[in-house]
Design a protein around this motif. Structure first.
Motif, mmCIF file in Angstrom:
data_model
loop_
_atom_site.group_PDB
_atom_site.id
_atom_site.type_symbol
_atom_site.label_atom_id
_atom_site.label_comp_id
_atom_site.label_asym_id
_atom_site.label_seq_id
_atom_site.Cartn_x
_atom_site.Cartn_y
_atom_site.Cartn_z
ATOM 1 N N GLY A 7 0.813 -1.204 0.000
ATOM 2 C CA GLY A 7 0.000 0.000 0.000
ATOM 3 C C GLY A 7 0.849 1.257 0.000
ATOM 4 N N GLU A 8 0.214 2.376 -0.373
ATOM 5 C CA GLU A 8 0.859 3.681 -0.257
ATOM 6 C C GLU A 8 -0.081 4.634 0.458
ATOM 7 N N LEU A 9 0.455 5.337 1.439
ATOM 8 C CA LEU A 9 -0.247 6.415 2.130
ATOM 9 C C LEU A 9 0.412 7.731 1.733
ATOM 10 N N MET A 10 -0.342 8.603 1.057
ATOM 11 C CA MET A 10 0.149 9.915 0.640
ATOM 12 C C MET A 10 -0.041 10.911 1.781
ATOM 13 N N VAL A 11 1.028 11.608 2.167
ATOM 14 C CA VAL A 11 0.946 12.575 3.261
ATOM 15 C C VAL A 11 1.716 13.849 2.891
ATOM 16 N N HIS A 12 1.471 14.918 3.665
ATOM 17 C CA HIS A 12 2.070 16.228 3.372
ATOM 18 C C HIS A 12 2.564 16.892 4.661
#
Length: 326
Positions: A267-272
């Motif tokens: 999985g990938e979790l996109m964060v900023h």
């Protein structure tokens, strides 16, 4: 919740580490946007809150970011940018279909509107993407192991074909397909965001045959649209993780796993994460945007370092990794 069958393998003499249930790439986007963004991303990586970064090569602090990634051994990929700031390709900086009268990219919605009107040259899109990969290599000393699009431009019609071609030619193996399970059951999202995210999801779905044809890969599941900014909380992240795990059929996986262990989902979790930009410091040639100057970035930074989130990963058998580990 995915049920896990009891192991049927014979006992082993040597104890083995339990197989994780999910290998999760937590990607800090917009690396290079400004010094305070860089600082927050590095701190988040050191605290175990992110495991990968995505570099904006046309951003004002891109060189500093690349140097920080080298110094701290942070896995780094390319956040290809066609919507904010100034093009990298010099031949496109004066007159091109990608820029407006002020000589900068046309913005998140402006780019999409120009594309819908048939006003964008895909040849110029290709020139800019290749120029950004070249600059990435100059800054980091390597090709990116993954390449995604700032503001999800890489999954847009026509653009996705060019994007996949460039990735295939340069043997960049991984991209992002922003389709999030549970997206349509989030009452806290305002209507305009729901509409935008629904369109992003449709574009991502339509990109799958294109990326498949070019041999591009991506993780099994994606998270991050419903947990941006102030919407990031441990309960919301737990909810997103549960939806992601439940969405992937038990017994199927894109990663190799021993028959003695449960299948591993990627999985990938996109964060900023980051600290708020100082006014007029940062950006990609136009100064920092409102989101960058808000408290949302620091809120994400705090949440990603929260011990209860790291405990949740352990409880759910989630192991953080980089794209190069998939």
């Amino acid at each position: 919740m995915i049920s896990v069958p009891s192991p049927v393998c014979p006992p082993q003499r040597t104890a083995r580490m339990p197989q994780p249930r999910m290998m999760l790439v937590v990607t800090g986007d917009d690396f290079g946007y400004c010094p305070r963004r860089n600082q927050g991303i590095v701190e988040c990586f050191q605290a175990g809150g992110i495991s990968n970064v995505s570099l904006l090569v046309n951003a004002s602090a891109a060189k500093e970011a690349a140097d920080l990634a080298k110094r701290h051994d942070i896995p780094i990929g390319l956040h290809a940018n066609l919507s904010e700031g100034v093009p990298v390709c010099q031949s496109l900086q004066q007159v091109s279909t990608l820029i407006n009268q002020r000589g900068v990219f046309q913005g998140k919605m402006g780019f999409r509107q120009a594309l819908e009107r048939g006003q964008l040259s895909m040849k110029q899109v290709e020139l800019e993407l290749r120029a950004q990969v070249r600059l990435f290599r100059e800054l980091t000393g390597q090709l990116p192991h993954h390449m995604d699009g700032h503001q999800h431009v890489h999954v847009l019609p026509e653009v996705r074909e060019v994007f996949a071609q460039v990735m295939s030619d340069l043997r960049i193996p991984y991209t992002r397909v922003p389709m999030e399970a549970g997206l349509h059951s989030c009452p806290w999202l305002p209507a305009h965001l729901q509409r935008f995210y629904t369109q992003v999801e449709k574009d991502a779905t339509d990109s799958i045959p294109v990326f498949t044809r070019y041999g591009i890969r991506w993780p099994d599941v994606y998270l991050g649209l419903t947990t941006m900014g102030q919407n990031m909380s441990v309960p919301n992240l737990q909810r997103a993780l549960s939806h992601a795990l439940a969405s992937w059929p038990s017994g199927t996986t894109s990663s190799s796993a021993s028959s003695c262990n449960q299948p591993v989902i990627t999985g990938e979790l996109m964060v900023h994460p980051g600290y708020p930009s100082h006014p007029q410091v940062g950006g990609c040639g136009e100064g920092p945007d409102d989101f960058s100057q808000s408290a949302d970035r620091q809120h994400e930074l705090s949440m990603l370092r929260d011990p209860s989130l790291l405990a949740l990963y352990s409880q759910k058998s989630v192991q953080l990794c980089a794209f190069k580990d998939l």
